[in-house]
Scaffold this active site. Structure first.
Site, PDB file in Angstrom:
ATOM      1  N   ARG A   6      11.714   5.600  -0.591  1.00 11.70           N
ATOM      2  CA  ARG A   6      10.694   5.367   0.426  1.00 11.70           C
ATOM      3  C   ARG A   6      11.333   4.580   1.563  1.00 11.70           C
ATOM      4  O   ARG A   6      12.378   3.960   1.413  1.00 11.70           O
ATOM      5  CB  ARG A   6       9.523   4.583  -0.159  1.00 11.70           C
ATOM      6  CG  ARG A   6       8.752   5.329  -1.228  1.00 11.70           C
ATOM      7  CD  ARG A   6       7.789   4.393  -1.950  1.00 11.70           C
ATOM      8  NE  ARG A   6       6.827   3.795  -1.031  1.00 11.70           N
ATOM      9  CZ  ARG A   6       6.083   2.732  -1.331  1.00 11.70           C
ATOM     10  NH1 ARG A   6       6.206   2.135  -2.513  1.00 11.70           N
ATOM     11  NH2 ARG A   6       5.214   2.251  -0.457  1.00 11.70           N
ATOM     12  N   SER A   8      10.115   1.887   3.307  1.00 13.96           N
ATOM     13  CA  SER A   8       9.771   0.491   3.542  1.00 13.96           C
ATOM     14  C   SER A   8      10.998  -0.399   3.382  1.00 13.96           C
ATOM     15  O   SER A   8      11.985  -0.035   2.729  1.00 13.96           O
ATOM     16  CB  SER A   8       8.678   0.030   2.568  1.00 13.96           C
ATOM     17  OG  SER A   8       9.198  -0.093   1.254  1.00 13.96           O
ATOM     18  N   ASP A  78       5.280   1.442  -9.948  1.00 11.52           N
ATOM     19  CA  ASP A  78       4.686   2.527  -9.159  1.00 11.52           C
ATOM     20  C   ASP A  78       4.708   3.862  -9.890  1.00 11.52           C
ATOM     21  O   ASP A  78       4.075   4.831  -9.437  1.00 11.52           O
ATOM     22  CB  ASP A  78       5.426   2.690  -7.825  1.00 11.52           C
ATOM     23  CG  ASP A  78       5.126   1.561  -6.843  1.00 11.52           C
ATOM     24  OD1 ASP A  78       4.101   0.881  -7.027  1.00 11.52           O
ATOM     25  OD2 ASP A  78       5.915   1.370  -5.902  1.00 11.52           O
ATOM     26  N   THR A 119      -6.611  -8.068  -1.081  1.00  8.74           N
ATOM     27  CA  THR A 119      -5.984  -7.368  -2.210  1.00  8.74           C
ATOM     28  C   THR A 119      -6.541  -5.957  -2.302  1.00  8.74           C
ATOM     29  O   THR A 119      -7.719  -5.725  -2.046  1.00  8.74           O
ATOM     30  CB  THR A 119      -6.201  -8.102  -3.545  1.00  8.74           C
ATOM     31  OG1 THR A 119      -5.516  -7.385  -4.584  1.00  8.74           O
ATOM     32  CG2 THR A 119      -7.669  -8.226  -3.900  1.00  8.74           C
ATOM     33  N   ARG A 124      -5.810  -7.572  -9.777  1.00 13.51           N
ATOM     34  CA  ARG A 124      -5.826  -8.906  -9.173  1.00 13.51           C
ATOM     35  C   ARG A 124      -7.252  -9.365  -8.891  1.00 13.51           C
ATOM     36  O   ARG A 124      -7.592 -10.536  -9.101  1.00 13.51           O
ATOM     37  CB  ARG A 124      -4.980  -8.904  -7.896  1.00 13.51           C
ATOM     38  CG  ARG A 124      -3.478  -8.858  -8.175  1.00 13.51           C
ATOM     39  CD  ARG A 124      -2.660  -8.622  -6.927  1.00 13.51           C
ATOM     40  NE  ARG A 124      -1.221  -8.655  -7.239  1.00 13.51           N
ATOM     41  CZ  ARG A 124      -0.290  -8.051  -6.520  1.00 13.51           C
ATOM     42  NH1 ARG A 124      -0.629  -7.360  -5.439  1.00 13.51           N
ATOM     43  NH2 ARG A 124       0.982  -8.129  -6.872  1.00 13.51           N
ATOM     44  N   GLY A 142      -0.158  -2.337   3.828  1.00 16.43           N
ATOM     45  CA  GLY A 142       1.018  -2.644   4.630  1.00 16.43           C
ATOM     46  C   GLY A 142       2.135  -3.184   3.768  1.00 16.43           C
ATOM     47  O   GLY A 142       1.938  -3.517   2.593  1.00 16.43           O
TER      48      GLY A 142
END
Length: 290
Positions: A6, A8, A78, A119, A124, A142
């Site tokens: 990816r 990022s 993931d 979140t 969480r 983000g």
């Protein structure tokens, strides 16, 4: 060799760590190919409000199957609970920290009632409710830098993140508090990387040299529980396992979305029995609570 990742900053940083280690083993230069995934394109939705199965891995899986890349590097957490039959986790390098952290100007105890907590994680959110925190949770998307900035700009009073990503990007100065791993129990595989390849890849023997034995056993043990339950990231469940000599300690905490404790499992078994024990835990949780 060509690696897929990816785009990022965290994904490319993680990938370059793996690439550097592999280049030292092979003495050859590895090409990096950036691949945009479905999850990268979704900016405004909580992950549990969409079909989240494999949204950060699907396009990379396709590139592996089609032979466009030779291996891919993922954050282990993931991965979908069930992998494509043509692919395999060939290596799990040494694991980073598994803890969750608070990003805020407030400490956890100082967070005011109705503070805005950013979140997009059902886990969480449920752990906040479990601990009686009267906060307003709102979706936040983000990359790590973006989420930190949103808190610092006052769009949110706080957010919770994985310490592993913070450490890999050198952003520790932004951490207000590190949670004990038993307080907010992390998701299966947190802090671990998965190096994926085609099952019949000619590079599997070389790539497998990146394995850290204990990290591999821990991550696969945690994944086996999720896989057996069959809930993926759609249910508030935290799982941690830790190798201790020839043994492994497994802790699993399952909550309802409202923060009610449904199960709290602690078991110790031999390392070579870890997967079987994990599957037994998963079966019991599925039959008793879901």
């Amino acid at each position: 060799m060509i690696v897929g990742t990816r785009g990022s900053k965290l994904a490319t940083t993680q990938t370059q760590t793996v690439v550097k280690s592999l280049e030292e083993i092979t003495g050859e230069k590895i090409e990096t190919k950036i691949i945009k995934t479905t999850g990268d394109k979704i900016k405004d939705s909580q992950l549990y409000n969409i079909d989240a199965k494999g949204i950060f891995t699907k396009e990379l899986d396709t590139a592996l199957i089609d032979g466009d890349i030779d291996f891919a590097v993922h954050s282990f957490k993931d991965l979908p609970s069930e992998l494509n039959d043509q692919l395999t986790i060939t290596a799990i390098p040494k694991r980073e920290a598994i803890n969750e952290v608070l990003i805020s100007n407030y400490t956890w105890d100082e967070l005011p009632e109705n503070a805005t907590l950013g979140t997009s994680s059902v886990r969480r959110e449920a752990f906040c409710k479990f601990h009686g925190k009267k906060v307003q949770t709102k979706p936040i998307r983000g990359n790590i830098d973006t989420r930190i900035r949103k808190v610092e700009e006052g769009q949110y009073d706080a957010t919770i993140m994985a310490l592993a990503g913070i450490n890999r990007l050198g952003l520790q100065d932004h951490v207000k508090e590190i949670f004990d791993e038993t307080y907010i129990v992390p998701p299966a595989g947190q802090g671990a990387l998965a190096v994926m390849t085609n099952k019949d890849s000619e590079y599997n023997d070389i790539i497998s040299k990146l394995n850290d034995e204990n990290s591999r056993i821990e991550a696969l043990t945690e994944k086996a529980i999720l896989e057996t339950i069959g809930v993926g990231c759609q249910w508030p469940i935290g799982i941690i396992s830790k190798v201790d000599g020839n043994n492994i300690n497994i802790h699993c905490k399952l909550l309802s979305p409202e923060g009610k404790l449904l199960a709290d499992v602690n078991e110790t078994t031999k390392k070579n029995e870890a997967i079987d024990t994990a599957k037994a835990i998963g079966i019991k949780l599925r039959e008793d609570t879901l």
